[in-house]
Design an enzyme around this catalytic site. Structure first.
Site, PDB file in Angstrom:
ATOM      1  N   GLY A  13       0.942  -1.068  -0.044  1.00 31.14           N
ATOM      2  CA  GLY A  13      -0.092  -0.147  -0.291  1.00 31.14           C
ATOM      3  C   GLY A  13       0.966   0.977  -0.085  1.00 31.14           C
ATOM      4  CB  ILE A  14       0.425   5.244   0.323  1.00 29.20           C
ATOM      5  CG1 ILE A  14      -0.113   5.110  -1.083  1.00 29.20           C
ATOM      6  CG2 ILE A  14       0.777   6.269   0.560  1.00 29.20           C
ATOM      7  CD1 ILE A  14      -0.981   6.042  -1.694  1.00 29.20           C
ATOM      8  CG  HIS A  15       5.188   1.395   1.982  1.00 30.26           C
ATOM      9  ND1 HIS A  15       6.861   1.252   2.375  1.00 30.26           N
ATOM     10  CD2 HIS A  15       5.406   1.662   0.673  1.00 30.26           C
ATOM     11  CE1 HIS A  15       7.405   1.445   0.898  1.00 30.26           C
ATOM     12  NE2 HIS A  15       6.341   1.222   0.292  1.00 30.26           N
ATOM     13  CG  LEU A  16       7.713   6.743   5.859  1.00 35.84           C
ATOM     14  CD1 LEU A  16       6.612   8.163   6.619  1.00 35.84           C
ATOM     15  CD2 LEU A  16       8.446   6.070   6.906  1.00 35.84           C
ATOM     16  CB  ALA A  19       3.674   8.541   1.549  1.00 33.34           C
TER      17      ALA A  19
END
Lengths: 87, 322
Positions: A13-16, A19
């Site tokens: 997913g949108i992890h650090l 991002a």
């Protein structure tokens, strides 16, 4: 202002890190970028904003761009998400 | 439209309200969508016009006593009147025993029935207070919220204008961080705003060049707060774009968030400018005004008096032909 809805296909997913990659790309454009999920809209140039959406694989996000280079920005950011943040 | 299920209500508050489930399950055909409640006394007695079926129905002593006066057939008929509508749920207050017919009909129509030992009116107040919070209008603001001398300052402005750095600097000077980058703002009681951070980000700040830091682990518990009323917006703006910044402070500029007006201060920024001290003064100035003293207006009044005195003196000297 233009917008596009995309499904997250990358496993984490949108992890650090994802991002950070998104924000770096968004920062190249003068347009204002917003990312929306489940009715919550955050600034697309903010790492903390993006991760606060907790966007998992399979969920969809809407990217909005507004400004002189909005078309270019939206195309570039959408393909980044579609290509799983280049990972 | 926002809604919550009866299970969610039960999960959240069954301990406080000491809720007891009288029906077989918490399953309902209708979710709760409003914070108001209804007492179905008139409907039970036969008047169903304008019946507020979307609300939680509360049975108090009056309703239960009334039903007791009826025959078995009368009870079914009376209770049947409210079940012609799709109800989210029924709550019996004061630990009263509802008639068996109510539970039967509720089962038939899949309406959960709960019971609380609390007295009807205090229970209604508490339930409404809870639902008010659940249904309070919310928005997300891109900015930082810091408690400065007890005043909730909301820093806004374009990305990388220095909101987070300002927040960090304020924390270093003993003020308390509520949220950075993403501020969840909720309107309460129609007239004030409460800001919190999203749970996942709580008390984290992104500082360019450094990455993400955890303020609570570095500065300790006194450097953070879970929520704070949003009282003044401080908009950081590039010097070149600022044409409309206030130079005298006679007028209080206002901005609107979720329909609530709060004062806004536009601060033009240039490299090397100490925003932190300005932020502290904004907070203190807000306090001074809240205590009934308006520094700029007070000064303006003094100035007018001085002008007036000067004019009198001048006239005196001018007309003095002795």
């Amino acid at each position: 202002m233009i917008e596009r809805t995309i499904t997250i296909t990358s496993d984490p997913g949108i992890h650090l890190r994802a991002a950070a990659i998104f924000v770096k790309e968004a920062g190249r454009f003068r347009s204002t970028i917003w990312v929306m999920k489940d009715g919550i809209e955050v600034n697309g140039k903010s790492i903390l904003g993006l991760v606060s959406l907790v966007a998992e694989k399979g969920s969809s996000i809407t990217i909005k761009a507004d400004g002189e280079d909005q078309d270019e920005a939206l195309t570039s950011l959408s393909s980044l998400v579609e290509n799983r943040f280049g990972e | 439209m926002r809604s919550i299920t009866i299970s969610k209500l039960y999960e959240d508050r069954h301990e406080d309200f000491q809720l007891e489930v009288l029906s077989d399950s918490l399953e309902s055909k209708r979710e709760i969508t409003v914070s108001d409640i209804n007492r179905p006394g008139l409907a039970l007695a036969g008047f169903v016009e304008n019946f507020l079926d979307e609300r939680i129905q509360i049975l108090g002593q009056t309703e239960v006593l009334y039903l007791k006066t009826l025959s078995a057939k009368g009870k079914r008929e009376s209770i049947g009147r409210i079940f012609q509508f799709t109800l989210p749920c029924i709550i019996v207050a004061k630990g009263l025993e509802p008639p068996g017919e109510l539970l039967e009909l509720a089962r038939e129509h899949t309406v959960p029935v709960l019971r609380t030992p609390l007295s009807t009116t205090p229970f209604i107040h508490e339930l409404t207070a809870y639902l008010d919070v659940v249904f309070a209008p919310q928005t997300v603001v891109h900015g930082s919220l810091v408690d400065v001398y007890g005043v909730g300052l909301l820093f806004t402005g374009r990305s990388s204008v220095g909101k987070s750095e300002c927040a960090l600097d304020l924390v270093e000077r003993g003020h308390r961080l509520v949220a950075d980058d993403v501020v969840n703002v909720t309107r309460r009681h129609e007239k004030f705003l409460i800001g919190t951070s999203s749970e996942i980000l709580r008390h984290r700040i992104e500082i360019r060049g450094l990455g993400i830091i955890d303020v609570k682990s570095i500065f300790g518990i006194r450097s953070v707060r879970l929520q704070k009323r949003v009282e003044v917006e401080v908009k950081l703006q590039d010097w070149s774009e600022t044409e409309d910044c206030d130079r005298i402070g006679l007028e209080d500029r206002m901005t609107e968030i979720l329909g609530v007006e709060i004062p806004i201060v536009i601060v033009p920024i240039i490299p090397g400018k100490n925003i932190t001290v300005i932020a502290e003064v904004i907070a203190l100035n807000h306090l001074v005004k809240a205590y009934g003293y308006h520094p700029a207006r007070e000064f303006d009044e003094k100035l007018m008096q001085a002008i007036h005195r000067k004019r009198l003196q001048d006239r005196l000297v001018r007309d003095d032909w002795e």
